[in-house]
Design an enzyme around this catalytic site. Structure first.
Site, mmCIF file in Angstrom:
data_model
loop_
_atom_site.group_PDB
_atom_site.id
_atom_site.type_symbol
_atom_site.label_atom_id
_atom_site.label_comp_id
_atom_site.label_asym_id
_atom_site.label_seq_id
_atom_site.Cartn_x
_atom_site.Cartn_y
_atom_site.Cartn_z
ATOM 1 N N PRO A 67 0.891 -1.547 0.035
ATOM 2 C CA PRO A 67 -0.342 -0.315 0.303
ATOM 3 C C PRO A 67 0.537 0.959 0.093
ATOM 4 O O PRO A 67 0.373 2.557 -0.117
ATOM 5 C CB PRO A 67 -0.779 -0.184 1.174
ATOM 6 C CG PRO A 67 -0.266 -1.071 2.077
ATOM 7 C CD PRO A 67 0.503 -2.340 0.790
ATOM 8 N N GLU A 122 3.340 -5.833 8.825
ATOM 9 C CA GLU A 122 3.402 -4.169 8.341
ATOM 10 C C GLU A 122 4.224 -3.507 7.773
ATOM 11 O O GLU A 122 4.487 -2.858 6.330
ATOM 12 C CB GLU A 122 4.170 -3.713 10.176
ATOM 13 C CG GLU A 122 3.200 -3.896 11.053
ATOM 14 C CD GLU A 122 2.750 -3.239 11.108
ATOM 15 O OE1 GLU A 122 2.288 -1.782 10.485
ATOM 16 O OE2 GLU A 122 1.343 -3.594 11.655
ATOM 17 N N ARG A 160 -5.298 -10.036 -19.128
ATOM 18 C CA ARG A 160 -5.871 -10.186 -20.324
ATOM 19 C C ARG A 160 -5.670 -9.176 -21.507
ATOM 20 O O ARG A 160 -6.809 -8.985 -22.936
ATOM 21 C CB ARG A 160 -7.101 -9.637 -19.031
ATOM 22 C CG ARG A 160 -7.420 -8.516 -18.713
ATOM 23 C CD ARG A 160 -8.718 -8.133 -17.940
ATOM 24 N NE ARG A 160 -9.411 -8.127 -19.305
ATOM 25 C CZ ARG A 160 -9.936 -6.896 -19.878
ATOM 26 N NH1 ARG A 160 -8.996 -6.266 -19.748
ATOM 27 N NH2 ARG A 160 -11.031 -6.292 -20.059
ATOM 28 N N ASP A 180 -12.595 -0.908 -23.786
ATOM 29 C CA ASP A 180 -12.379 -1.632 -21.943
ATOM 30 C C ASP A 180 -12.627 0.104 -21.873
ATOM 31 O O ASP A 180 -12.307 0.432 -21.726
ATOM 32 C CB ASP A 180 -11.842 -2.007 -21.320
ATOM 33 C CG ASP A 180 -11.231 -3.652 -21.304
ATOM 34 O OD1 ASP A 180 -12.078 -3.955 -21.266
ATOM 35 O OD2 ASP A 180 -10.519 -3.704 -21.371
HETATM 36 N N1 ADE Z 1 -0.473 -5.446 0.370
HETATM 37 C C1 ADE Z 1 -1.467 -4.893 1.759
HETATM 38 N N2 ADE Z 1 -2.198 -4.080 0.769
HETATM 39 C C2 ADE Z 1 -2.076 -3.583 -0.382
HETATM 40 C C3 ADE Z 1 -2.760 -2.802 -1.316
HETATM 41 N N3 ADE Z 1 -3.526 -1.887 -1.220
HETATM 42 N N4 ADE Z 1 -2.533 -3.327 -2.237
HETATM 43 C C4 ADE Z 1 -0.794 -3.561 -2.635
HETATM 44 N N5 ADE Z 1 0.208 -4.130 -1.430
HETATM 45 C C5 ADE Z 1 -1.253 -4.202 -0.398
#
Ligand code: ADE
Length: 216
Positions: free
Chosen positions: A88, A116, A154, A169
């Site tokens: 994230p 984490e 895809r 798309d």
């Molecule tokens: N691991 C945990 N959350 C994630 C996300 N939103 N994007 C990529 N990897 C992740």
């Protein structure tokens, strides 16, 4: 396209790839996906431990550099593509990036995080690119890796039967990067709800105009 996925949970991924379009793509050798169990690379012979507490304190565990170093170095012997870490903390994936990745190097190494995250020294030395699939936090990088594999695959010619449908798309050039127009199929009337007359008219110019007006 070859994907090598480093993960603590290969079983989580295998189910999704064992059915439908991606299974067919694997059977037809349009894509290949190999899983590497991170625990197998741990120097902890007894428990195959891969994580430890964070320096400086705080909640959660961090994946140790040693198993990551050994795993990535080994996988690199089989796959010359960039190492992508799903986290994230990375920039959020877009369709434009998926198109670039599908037409770029034919090999990719995907690293799934857990807990984490991973030791920063590995991020700085062995990771070429980081990708997030959205501004929310999952329990690990396995679903994000599958999403990345799905969206790239895809776009590879032959994977989705109807090339035309991929070209049209949501977010495609043909749709000016916008979201698709509404779709209808038979019957022309369902529970008193009618399909817009223009779509039954056979007037292609009018249909095109109606659809273009409805891109968002
Ligand atoms: N691991 C945990 N959350 C994630 C996300 N939103 N994007 C990529 N990897 C992740």
């Amino acid at each position: 396209m070859r994907f090598d996925v480093i993960t603590l949970f290969p079983n989580l991924c295998e189910g999704y790839l064992g059915d439908s379009i991606l299974k067919r793509a694997i059977d037809q050798k349009l894509i290949s996906i190999n899983f590497w169990q991170l625990r197998d690379f741990s120097d902890d012979a007894k428990h195959h431990k891969v994580d430890d507490t964070p320096y400086g304190g705080g909640a959660g565990m961090v994946i140790r550099p040693q198993p990551l170093w050994n795993a990535i170095t080994e996988v690199k012997k089989h796959n010359q593509g960039p190492v992508i870490y799903l986290t994230p903390q990375g920039p959020v994936l877009t369709q434009k990036q998926a198109v670039e990745l599908s037409t770029g190097p034919k090999e990719l190494i995907l690293l799934c995080g857990r807990y984490e995250g991973i030791d920063q020294r590995i991020r700085e030395t062995l990771i070429d690119r980081e990708i997030s699939i959205g501004e929310y936090v999952l329990t690990g990088g396995e679903l994000p890796a599958l999403i990345l594999i799905d969206t790239i695959s895809r776009l590879i010619p032959g994977v989705v039967g109807d090339e035309e449908s991929v070209a049209e798309d949501s977010f495609s050039k043909k749709l000016q990067g916008k979201r698709e127009y509404p779709h209808y199929t038979r019957p022309a009337e369902f529970n008193n709800m009618k399909v817009p007359d223009v779509l039954l008219s056979g007037n292609h110019a009018e249909i095109e105009k109606w659809r273009t007006e409805r891109l968002s």
